[in-house]
Design an enzyme around this catalytic site. Structure first.
Site, PDB file in Angstrom:
ATOM      1  N   ASP A 182     -93.116  15.538  -5.326  1.00  0.00           N
ATOM      2  CA  ASP A 182     -93.234  14.106  -5.599  1.00  0.00           C
ATOM      3  C   ASP A 182     -93.343  13.874  -7.102  1.00  0.00           C
ATOM      4  OD1 ASP A 182     -93.798  11.405  -5.608  1.00  0.00           O
ATOM      5  OD2 ASP A 182     -95.276  11.511  -4.011  1.00  0.00           O
ATOM      6  N   HIS A 220     -84.306   8.003   0.280  1.00  0.00           N
ATOM      7  CA  HIS A 220     -85.267   7.505  -0.708  1.00  0.00           C
ATOM      8  C   HIS A 220     -84.877   7.903  -2.135  1.00  0.00           C
ATOM      9  CE1 HIS A 220     -89.217   6.067  -1.997  1.00  0.00           C
ATOM     10  NE2 HIS A 220     -89.349   7.175  -2.715  1.00  0.00           N
TER      11      HIS A 220
END
Length: 425
Positions: free
Chosen positions: A237, A333
């Protein structure tokens, strides 16, 4: 790791000749190894493992120190910290600019001392007495409502206008926004809690806690080599986070000293968007690893794009498979959030994971305390979130439950307190 810890053996009492006057956390850094040896030896006497033959110096984690008096407030460009607390305050009824000024003075002095490894000025709790600074950072910001409460409406930045509503929002208003916002981060849980408690006590009768959230990240040094952090979905992330080494980093993240529409007091500052994003982990974990990768657009193992290469390899958005289908799905995403798919919009993401227990139905209340930084939230967060709102595959597995936007002024020069150029305008 178990939640239970072994009880500490009592320390050997100091002799009458032992000097103690003026002993501070900073002075303890040089003697931490010797102190640890005494405690370890006492522990060995009651059946615990014996201490090593040589004293162990304070670790690199404990000795890390960030400066308070800097151009940009600490807690923005530093690496992810192992423990974090986010807390918003509302000024008390009847409190205004005078009380806010005194509060920011107190908070700034406390932040300076604690970040330097010193005790709080008044009534320190001793929670962090034996620890080094542990890369502690304390960051302060102002919410939209602060300016009306203090009679400073003319100094409120246009960029601080409330965020628009998004279709995926399920916001708890009681855990959103606030007059004042404080971000605390450290690489030691007790150091972080010590700072949180000091900040809360400093608020006194001037302000009351509106909401508070606790987060965590992987501890520095827990992996064999530095790497992008993983979130609670197991994904790397932050792969495409802007880097300070990039030529346009400051332009994207910080308000310039001149030439912007922001008021002068925001020079070298930034805008923080804070979102509590719950991850629907039970649903997510029912997906196969391949299906999870299709949702994100990257390999779970190493963060590389599905089109091949390594984590930092440029994603080939046009690549198709043998059936003519896009390798990176149109609603993935990673595709949707790319700056080149959003007019160059970028933000510096610096989140914490959170876990607030298990609901009555057995579902974990866990996810991301999303914190992102940008020079203009309308061109940064809002642009990207609007795009995500229109069809992000990840939206089925997350829920935005609280939100806040805060103006974070530049760092305080020596002799100044944070926000001085606003409050003494």
């Amino acid at each position: 790791m178990s939640d239970q810890t072994l009880p500490q053996a009592p320390e050997k009492p100091l002799s009458p000749e032992t000097p103690t006057a003026g002993l501070t956390r900073r002075k303890l850094l040089g003697t931490a190894g010797a102190t640890g040896l005494v405690v370890g030896a006492a522990g060995g006497a009651v059946g615990y493992a014996a201490a090593p033959a040589q004293a162990t110096p304070l670790s690199s984690i404990g000795s890390g120190q960030e400066m308070f008096h800097v151009k940009h407030q600490p807690g923005i460009t530093q690496g992810l910290q192992a423990r974090g607390h986010l807390v918003a305050f509302d000024l008390a009824a009847g409190a205004g600019r005078k009380e806010a000024t005194a509060l920011l003075r107190r908070w700034s002095e406390t932040a300076r001392r604690l970040m330097g490894g010193e005790a709080a000025k008044d009534h320190d709790t001793d929670v962090a007495r034996d620890a080094g600074p542990s890369s502690l950072t304390i960051t302060f910001g102002f919410g939209h409502s602060f300016f009306a409460r203090t009679g400073l409406e003319k100094q409120r930045p246009v960029a601080l206008d409330p965020l628009p509503d998004f279709s995926s929002d399920q916001l708890d208003r009681s855990r959103s926004n606030g007059d004042l916002w404080v971000q605390i981060g450290a690489n030691d849980a007790l150091v972080a809690f010590h700072a949180l408690r000091a900040i809360q006590k400093d608020a006194g009768s001037a302000a009351k806690v509106r909401w508070q959230m606790n987060g965590f990240n992987r501890t520095p040094g827990a992996t064999t080599h530095p790497m992008t952090a993983r979130n609670l979905m197991g994904q790397l992330d932050g792969t495409r986070n802007p880097k300070p080494s990039e030529a346009d980093f400051d332009k994207r993240i910080f308000v310039p000293e001149s030439g912007s529409n922001d008021p002068a007091w925001m020079a070298n500052g930034s805008y923080a968007v804070v979102r509590r994003i719950r991850m629907l982990l039970d649903d997510w974990e029912q997906l196969s690893a391949k299906a999870q990768e299709q949702v994100i657009g990257r390999r779970k193992s190493d963060g590389a794009p599905l089109t091949g290469g390594t984590e930092t390899t440029e994603m080939d958005l046009e690549k198709t498979d043998a059936n003519g289908d896009l390798v990176v799905p149109i609603n993935a995403h990673a595709r949707i959030t790319r700056p080149d798919q959003n007019g160059g919009a970028a933000m510096l993401r610096r989140p914490f994971s959170y876990h607030d227990g298990i609901d009555a139905d057995g579902v974990p209340d866990a996810g991301l305390l999303f914190v992102c930084w940008q020079a203009d939230p309308l061109r940064g967060f809002v642009t990207v979130q609007r795009k995500l709102d229109r069809g992000d595959a990840l939206s089925l597995f997350i829920r935005h439950e609280s939100s806040g936007l805060f103006a974070v002024p530049g760092g305080a020069a020596k002799g100044e307190y944070v926000g001085q150029r606003l409050l003494e305008v």
